[in-house]
Enzyme design. Sequence first.
Site: not given
Length: 773
Positions: A615, A747, A701
């Site tokens: 991330s 995600h 995502d």
Amino acid sequence: MQHQGAPGAGRARERRRGCAAEPAAGARTGRAPGRRRGGPSLLRAAACARCLCLPRAALRDREGRGASPALRPAPRARCGSQHTSIRLSRSLSALRGDCQEKDLDIMCWTAKSFIRGLSCSVKYCSKDNHLQKIHLYSKLKPKKCHILDWSGSTCNSTVPPGSILPWRFFSCKQEGTEIPCKIKKIASITPPELLYKDLLKSEQKNWNEISGRYKAMAKRIKKKIEELHKKYTFSSESPRIKVGESVYFEENGCIFLSKADDVDEGNVRILFSAEDLGFDDAFIQRIRISPDQRYMATSLKSENSEEATCVVMKLGDFPVVEKVIPNVFSFEWVSNDVLYYTSQKNLKCQDVFMTTFTKQKHTELVYTEQDARFFVDIYCTKDRRFLTINSNSKTTSEVWLVDCRHPFKSPVLVQARTKGVIYHIEHRNDELYILTTYGEPAEYKLMKAPVSSSGMENWQLVYALEEKTKLVDLEMFSDHCILFLQNAGHLYLNVISFVSHSVQSIKDETLVPITVFHNTNSKELHRKPLLVHVYGAYGMDLNMSFKEEKLLLIEEGWILAYCHVRGGGELGHSWHKDGCQHNKLKGLDDLKACIILLHELGFSQPKYTALAAASAGGVLAGALCNSNPELIRAMVLQAPFIDVLNTMMKTHLPLTTEEQEEWGNPLADEKCMKYIKSYCPYHNIKPQCYPSVFITAYENDQRIPLTGVLRYVQKLRKAALDHAGRTNKKGNWIPNIILDIQANGSHCDSSWEDSLNEVARQLAFLKKELEDV
């Protein structure tokens, strides 16, 4: 167990660059360390006796499969020490238990759980494991950038930010009516969309051609991880909540009710089944029981969705579904038949609704947030005296109170938002206890004010933190409160008595800038593979929770290092501020200094070193890959944020505006634009000898646009090939630039099987890159 009644801003708010959603029973993952909105996590026991937030199933959590993610390696060794040990201590979220009627019972349970968490170290890290954990730190001159001192209405556009809307506003409609067209519109495909499809198709083809070389090794690694998973699995009962003589608990997607503490088959009845209601792929995320136990609200979330659905059941001999509310983030019972909830849309949460379950059912819009930088959630104070409406950006917060005795009255403002001031509210004896960054130093401090005059001018200091101290949690009781703190690597508890005004400390464990794990039997550490982890954003600590793959690598002789760089939260609020916006390059300097120091101390060498990030950690990892590629041989990124400038220039993306407090606003500030461009991984790619890179990305995502990842991979691969073509040396090494695009997962969430396969492929890549040198 985390209690929703904690005075924490944005209770486990999910962010773009990382997900830290509230723990949920049956939740599969929590892949990236997330940005919690506004301040400390402020975990809670389910002391309300009517609220229950279920933790992720420890054995299926992507962040900590095989053991509870709450089990974190805690330091106890020093560099050069003859006696080296490793401990596992439960994080504060594991120190919470079932609510008891008396504060003393809760404290006893918490203390027992704390001790029990420490005793787990014997079970999971015995001497037979031959693990060594070394803590390193170095005070280096800033100019050399070595490792630093140890230190995230539609009705009326004139309504000001954070306004309370009169009830009539809810029924407003926009002027004008759209006339439906009977002719079916044909969606045009723009050139960017065609380019995206071509890039996606190209990368999928490339993966299909290259993935075969990793299949055999990935299969062996997967088998080993599954064996370790079984070996280190421990039984973990679902958290339970006691309301009078009733006990509520969740197991396997069902909610049960027992009328006694000794739960057996003949004394338990089922209240709710996610599967029976058609939520086959969803897990139970949160449960709230109304004060009189006539209603139960439950949120359900699927693996591939950011939004949750709230199902309200009317309890009784035959529980029935009373209401289904889509796209809900947080919810609380204010009274027996009044439920407040926040709605989430496109990753934003800005509206608070009230819905009643009286004879005349109705729903009202109570509060709306006009500023796109702010995210809204709600929780009840521990004594259930007030419901708090919390509107938080990353640097500023504002709280409104709803009197639970009068749920239909308009909310009352505690203190108008002041730029740079974060505060959270608890209540005791008609006084508000305020955790806030107000005043100097800009770290959290405990203050109080009367409910009747709660403005900042009436805030009185109760307790101030020491320098370089981080507030991790607060627990409020009738005559005292407990602060969970970290100071210079030490975790300890401060017990503040409201009767005697005394403070007692209970100290334990140590954390420092670089945490290193390796097998004590390993010889020639300078020839062993080294895997460096980094994050450094949103004021979040670097995740060091137990995972089977980490143990697997250590047993095979690998060295694991965790670099706690600026921008993270290891040393509190100032540690984060010193690594965000115009200070982001400090985190990069820290990472570079950490890796250089590790090599100087004999931990591996560049050709055996790899870097791992997820991330927002991809910003620093990608920046290092551009600035100092000679320090590492390989890099593994998961859902990485690597196109900062282009993303922050696109205001139509759901989180761009609120992310400006972390990265800056390049559209409004040319200096900011130049600064972001100076470190943005995508914009600083150039022809040079790059390390090999393996990236895992997700089609679904919503936080990291796949388009940016595709462009990054194409540009990086071209730069590496251009450099190889220019040098044209015999045997010139060309790095492997691989993108693994997952159609499933997102995600923050993937199934156990999917996440296991991802880890196996990543480790297979690392082994081939580092062990076959």
